[in-house]
Design a protein around this motif. Structure first.
Motif, PDB file in Angstrom:
ATOM      1  N   HIS A  97      53.887  46.472  45.581  1.00  0.00           N
ATOM      2  CA  HIS A  97      54.879  45.998  44.634  1.00  0.00           C
ATOM      3  C   HIS A  97      54.641  44.529  44.313  1.00  0.00           C
ATOM      4  N   SER A  98      54.918  44.176  43.058  1.00  0.00           N
ATOM      5  CA  SER A  98      54.901  42.784  42.615  1.00  0.00           C
ATOM      6  C   SER A  98      56.333  42.282  42.608  1.00  0.00           C
ATOM      7  N   LEU A  99      56.615  41.277  43.461  1.00  0.00           N
ATOM      8  CA  LEU A  99      57.972  40.731  43.545  1.00  0.00           C
ATOM      9  C   LEU A  99      58.245  39.726  42.444  1.00  0.00           C
ATOM     10  N   GLY A 100      57.221  39.083  41.928  1.00  0.00           N
ATOM     11  CA  GLY A 100      57.395  38.077  40.888  1.00  0.00           C
ATOM     12  C   GLY A 100      56.039  37.594  40.417  1.00  0.00           C
ATOM     13  N   SER A 101      56.017  36.978  39.251  1.00  0.00           N
ATOM     14  CA  SER A 101      54.758  36.503  38.689  1.00  0.00           C
ATOM     15  C   SER A 101      55.018  35.280  37.844  1.00  0.00           C
ATOM     16  N   THR A 102      53.959  34.505  37.619  1.00  0.00           N
ATOM     17  CA  THR A 102      54.006  33.340  36.749  1.00  0.00           C
ATOM     18  C   THR A 102      52.745  33.335  35.907  1.00  0.00           C
ATOM     19  N   GLU A 103      52.810  32.697  34.754  1.00  0.00           N
ATOM     20  CA  GLU A 103      51.685  32.619  33.835  1.00  0.00           C
ATOM     21  C   GLU A 103      51.296  31.168  33.604  1.00  0.00           C
ATOM     22  N   ILE A 104      49.968  30.922  33.625  1.00  0.00           N
ATOM     23  CA  ILE A 104      49.437  29.579  33.407  1.00  0.00           C
ATOM     24  C   ILE A 104      48.378  29.696  32.322  1.00  0.00           C
ATOM     25  N   SER A 105      48.502  28.893  31.270  1.00  0.00           N
ATOM     26  CA  SER A 105      47.588  28.964  30.146  1.00  0.00           C
ATOM     27  C   SER A 105      46.351  28.116  30.410  1.00  0.00           C
TER      28      SER A 105
END
Length: 987
Positions: free
Chosen positions: A276-284
């Motif tokens: 399971h993925s509990l959370g994610s963030t995106e970086i450009s």
């Protein structure tokens, strides 16, 4: 390739049908075909109004759509009736949709009738809607692992961008090539560092139980197609892990690399627990190109604390997390020219010589499952099978991360029966780490290990699906069975092969139905899993011409195996092991519809406990894979053999014999082993107590974090509840005001209703009186009409009597006229003259017709010779059609001629009546003997001449012959007229 905005979807919505006949034996299926690709709906009931409710979609770009519209490519929907017993398909009709009329604006659905329908009387129709939609990609909050690069032996490149630039892996040289090789010769290093994390406990869902998923957490992301996972950690409140950096070497140029990075999607970093993925963030990556940084002189860096967002907070409408409690992740992305000092912390050592800390990874081989189903973490310990030395393929790719360890452990080949345990490589409660020797690559990784718990047992579970019988589905079945049980370490399904044919009232033994699983787990984990999770076996029907059909399922409770009697047996080294066996026959229940029994399955399960596995850390290499270890490693060490000097001639004492020394050595070895065993038990007890204490403290901290999180959520919910109560009070006041207004309106409506009822009663009374008056008037009119009817009937009767009297008088007058001899002779002369004229006309007509037919026949022969070869079949069809039309025209003309003849006879009868009246008037003025015969004869001659003229006219047209009905009728009338004229002469 087209840009993202140019990608379209042609969506055909097949909603429902109408005017279909009902058939319990058949099902309806609609197949849609466009541009060589065929899609189909699920089978539905064959009834009056079938409900399809299916959307079928094709992907294409705008340019391809324009070409299809120019070529008028159709979308053809074919409707079939599928026999549920024999699976035979019968076409019911089709629908053709015009692609040129499809728009991007959604149109209301339309009813389309089935063309060439089998049910022509009912005229069935289908409700269809066609629309063009933009092909939107996956939302950023959905977690999806990327596809890994290919294994050895497959092409060594992967297109990672949608534009003309692509990253091609040069594994032998240890870098990725971006751009043309002759121009892009500079080496760059792209690094991603995960430094720290805070407030991670806010990401734990309320419905998630960490005991079921495991207690290990780690970070996952993808760098140039390589799946990267960090070292696992256990504490979410204060995560303690070393900063990890993954780097990759790139050969390119400054301008090409900038263009490539501008096309790259954002870097997604996920916090994972189990699958399971509990959370994610995106970086450009676009931050590396800002500020005009020159890679020649200094590295470009994007760093900061980024917020981790749960994957489903927006969908579930959860309250937003306050800013001071938001989970954050410290990440740094660096791009530099190789040789430029990155000015980072304590450097590590990578394969390519660049300073890097642990955590760097290499490209991974492809996974067998699709990317959507691939978990982001390695398997938990209880799912990991014991590696076998006869693995289906050698694992000698490059350095692998934990994700590749999972990929290797989930290889479907390892789910096959394992003949022997290759070694005590049993996974621990933590994550599995594997280090494999590999050639130089562009990405590096730290050396992982396999940590083995001291209390893990080596188990061997075997399943034998013996036979299936009493199959009752109404048709012969090509039966195959399938099941999977992830606890044994394989997600790939186990299937019996090849399919066997099963008929009603027969028992069939299944081929290749035995499968054994070697795995390691703690006993309490095994018991808990067997008690909670049943093993589900699916029974499928393999149809070579249609889709496979799921007939039924059966749930095997493995807890019966744990309750069975244990038996002892000795291993290959003399160790004592335990075996439990259980067999049973259980019913197979129907997969769809009512819960009915469709078959009966016989199976045998066996569980072998091969004892404890010695706790140790193992580093796996190629030598360990190629050379199987000693299977007796878990048993006692081999006895030592000492060289004994030769004895003298005298007999030795009892303590000097070899048997005594061997027994003494054996006893000493036993005591030593007992002491070692006691020490090991004490060490195990201490380690277990420490682990329990640490686990208790960790769970306590997690519970405290969850309690704080729940308190915050409850406070937010309390505020929402107070706001809702205020809204409810306001609504209650509005409702009270509305209720008073409603009561006033009810009173007004009641008064209006009473007034309208009185008016209706008055108007009803007036209508009844008017109706009674109208009925009386109608009755009087009916009486008058009855009297008029009786008077007219009497007049009609008198007229008929008068007509009969006149007709009798006319017959007498006619008989008298025919008795005169001169009139009879004159009639015969006239008749012979007419016959002569008629014969002359016939001769002339026959001559002309013969010449005309000869000419026509000559032309026809010429035409037939010219067109016979190329249009023989078409000519025959046209000729047949013309004959049918001529026949219809002849019949219509004959009918019209008959009507005309009847009309002519009526007119003649009327003229005769008029003539009789005129003769009666003349009889009153002069004797009838002087003038009666001449008009009668003149009228008969005129009638005979008219009949002959009509017959000759019809014959001259060439359409009629003497055998036709109308010509025969005219001949009969002519003969009668001639007989009437010549009657007096023959008397």
């Amino acid at each position: 390739m087209a840009s993202k905005s140019d990608q379209l979807l042609i969506v055909v919505s097949i909603l429902e049908g109408r005017q279909f006949p009902k058939s319990s034996r058949h099902e309806l299926v609609v197949q849609a075909k466009f541009d060589g690709e065929q899609l189909a709906t699920d089978p539905v009931e064959h009834k009056d109004k079938p409900q399809f409710c299916t959307e079928l979609a094709w992907e294409l770009d705008r340019r391809t759509l324009h070409q299809h519209r120019l070529q008028r490519t159709p979308i053809k929907l074919q409707c079939y009736a599928v026999d549920t017993v024999t699976s035979a398909k019968e076409s019911l009709g089709y629908i053709v949709l015009d692609l040129r009329s499809v728009q991007e604006v959604k149109q209301p659905p339309k009813w389309f009738p089935l063309l060439s329908s089998k049910y022509k009387k009912l005229k069935p129709e289908i409700l269809v809607s066609v629309v063009l939609e933009n092909d939107t990609k996956q939302a950023p909050d959905q977690f999806k692992a990327k596809e890994a690069p290919p294994r050895q032996g497959s092409p060594r490149f992967s297109n990672l961008v949608t534009g003309p630039l692509a990253a091609i892996l040069k594994e032998d040289e240890g870098y990725h090539q971006i751009g043309p090789e002759d121009r892009c010769i500079d080496l760059f290093v792209l690094s991603v560092t995960v430094a720290f994390a805070t407030k991670l406990e806010q990401l734990i869902p309320n419905t998630m139980k960490l005991s079921q998923e495991g207690s290990e957490f780690f970070f996952y992301y993808t760098l140039l197609g390589n799946d990267i996972t960090s070292e696992p950690f256990h504490n979410l409140i204060s995560p303690n892990f070393e900063p990890e950096r993954a780097s990759v070497r790139i050969r390119s140029s400054d301008s090409v690399l900038r263009a490539y990075l501008s096309q790259q999607p954002n870097l997604q970093i996920h916090l994972c627990c189990g699958n399971h993925s509990l959370g994610s963030t995106e970086i450009s990556f676009s931050g590396l190109l800002k500020g005009g940084v020159e890679f020649e002189r200094q590295p470009a860096t994007v760093e900061g604390a980024f917020t981790l967002v749960p994957p489903n907070r927006a969908k579930l409408k959860l309250p937003a997390i306050p800013p001071d409690l938001q989970p954050t992740l410290g990440v740094s992305i660096t791009l530099r020219r190789e040789g430029v000092n990155p000015q980072l912390g304590s450097p590590g050592k990578s394969v390519d010589g660049s300073p890097v800390k642990k955590g760097s990874v290499s490209p991974l081989p492809p996974r067998s499952p699709p990317p959507e189903q691939r978990p982001c973490t390695p398997l938990s310990p209880r799912r990991s099978p014991i590696p076998s030395h006869d693995s289906p393929e050698p694992r000698h790719a490059s350095l692998h991360t934990e994700s590749e360890a999972e990929s290797l452990l989930e290889d479907p080949g390892l789910a096959q029966p394992i003949p022997a345990v290759a070694g005590p490589s049993v996974p621990s409660d933590g994550q599995v780490h594997i280090q494999l020797e590999a050639p130089v690559s562009s990405v590096s990784v730290s050396a992982p290990k396999i940590s083995i718990p001291s209390s893990a047992h080596h188990f061997c579970f075997s399943m034998d699906l013996r036979s299936i019988r009493d199959m009752d589905v109404g048709f012969p079945v090509n039966c195959t069975l399938r099941y999977s049980y992830q606890f044994f370490g394989s997600v790939a399904p186990i299937m019996t092969n090849p399919p066997v044919e099963v008929q009603k009232n027969m028992e069939v033994f299944l081929p290749q139905s035995y499968c054994a699983f070697d795995f390691a787990a703690l006993p309490h984990q095994l018991q808990d899993t067997f008690l909670r999770v049943p093993l589900v076996v699916e029974v499928w029907h393999k149809d070579p011409t249609a889709r496979d059909l799921l007939l039924g399922t059966v749930s095997i409770q493995l807890s019966h195996l744990l309750a069975s009697e244990k038996t002892r047996f000795l291993g290959p080294s003399g160790q004592q092991h335990w075996r439990q066996t259980f067999s049973d026959r259980i019913p197979v229940m129907k997969a769809r519809g009512p819960n009915e029994k469709v078959a009966e399955l016989c199976y045998v399960t066996t569980l072998e406990d091969l004892g404890l596995v010695k706790a140790q850390d193992i580093v796996i290499s190629e030598s360990l894979q190629n050379v199987p270890p000693d299977p007796q490693r878990t048993g006692p060490p081999p006895q030592k053999h000492h060289s004994v000097p030769a004895a003298p001639d005298e007999p030795p004492g009892p303590r000097e014999t070899l048997e005594y020394k061997a027994a003494l050595e054996l006893e000493m070895w036993k005591e030593e082993q007992e002491d070692l065993f006691d020490n090991q038990l004490k060490q195990k007890e201490l380690s277990h107590m420490k682990a329990l204490a640490e686990e208790w403290r960790k769970r306590d901290r997690e519970r405290e974090a969850l309690v704080k999180k729940k308190e915050m959520e409850y406070n937010l919910l309390e505020e929402q509840l107070q706001k809702t109560l205020a809204d409810l009070e306001k609504r209650e006041r509005l409702l009270a005001h509305a209720e008073m207004e409603t009561q006033r309106l009810q009173r007004e409506m009641r008064a209006e209703h009473e007034f309208s009822m009185r008016e209706l009663q008055d108007s009803g009374r007036r209508l009844r009186e008017d109706c009674a008056h109208q009925v009386e008037l109608e009755r009087s009119k009916v009486r008058q009409l009855e009297e008029e009817r009786s008077r007219l009937q009497q007049q009609t009767q008198d007229a008929e009597n008068k007509y009969k009297q006149l007709e009798k008088e006319f017959q007498q007058f006619r008989d008298q006229q025919n008795t005169r001899p001169e009139i009879r002779l004159q009639s015969e002369i006239n008749l012979l003259s007419l016959e002569k004229v008629e014969l002359e006309r016939k001769l002339e007509s026959t001559t002309k017709s013969k010449l005309h037919y000869k000419q026509q026949w000559g032309r026809a022969l010429k035409e037939l010779a010219r067109f016979k070869q190329r249009e023989q079949e078409n000519a025959m069809m046209r000729l047949k059609k013309q004959q049918q039309e001529l026949e219809h025209m002849r019949l219509r003309y004959l009918a019209s001629e008959e009507k005309e003849a009847v009309k002519t006879e009526k007119q003649e009868l009327e003229e005769i009546r008029n003539e009789l009246n005129r003769l009666k008037q003349q009889e009153e003025t002069r004797p009838w003997k002087d003038t009666a015969g001449v008009p009668q004869n003149d009228s008969a001659d005129d009638h005979l001449s008219r009949l002959l003229e009509e017959r000759d006219t019809l014959l001259r047209t060439g359409v009629y012959t003497h055998e036709d009905r109308i010509i025969a009728e005219l001949n009969r009338q002519i003969q009668e007229a001639m007989a009437q004229r010549g009657g007096p002469h023959h008397q």
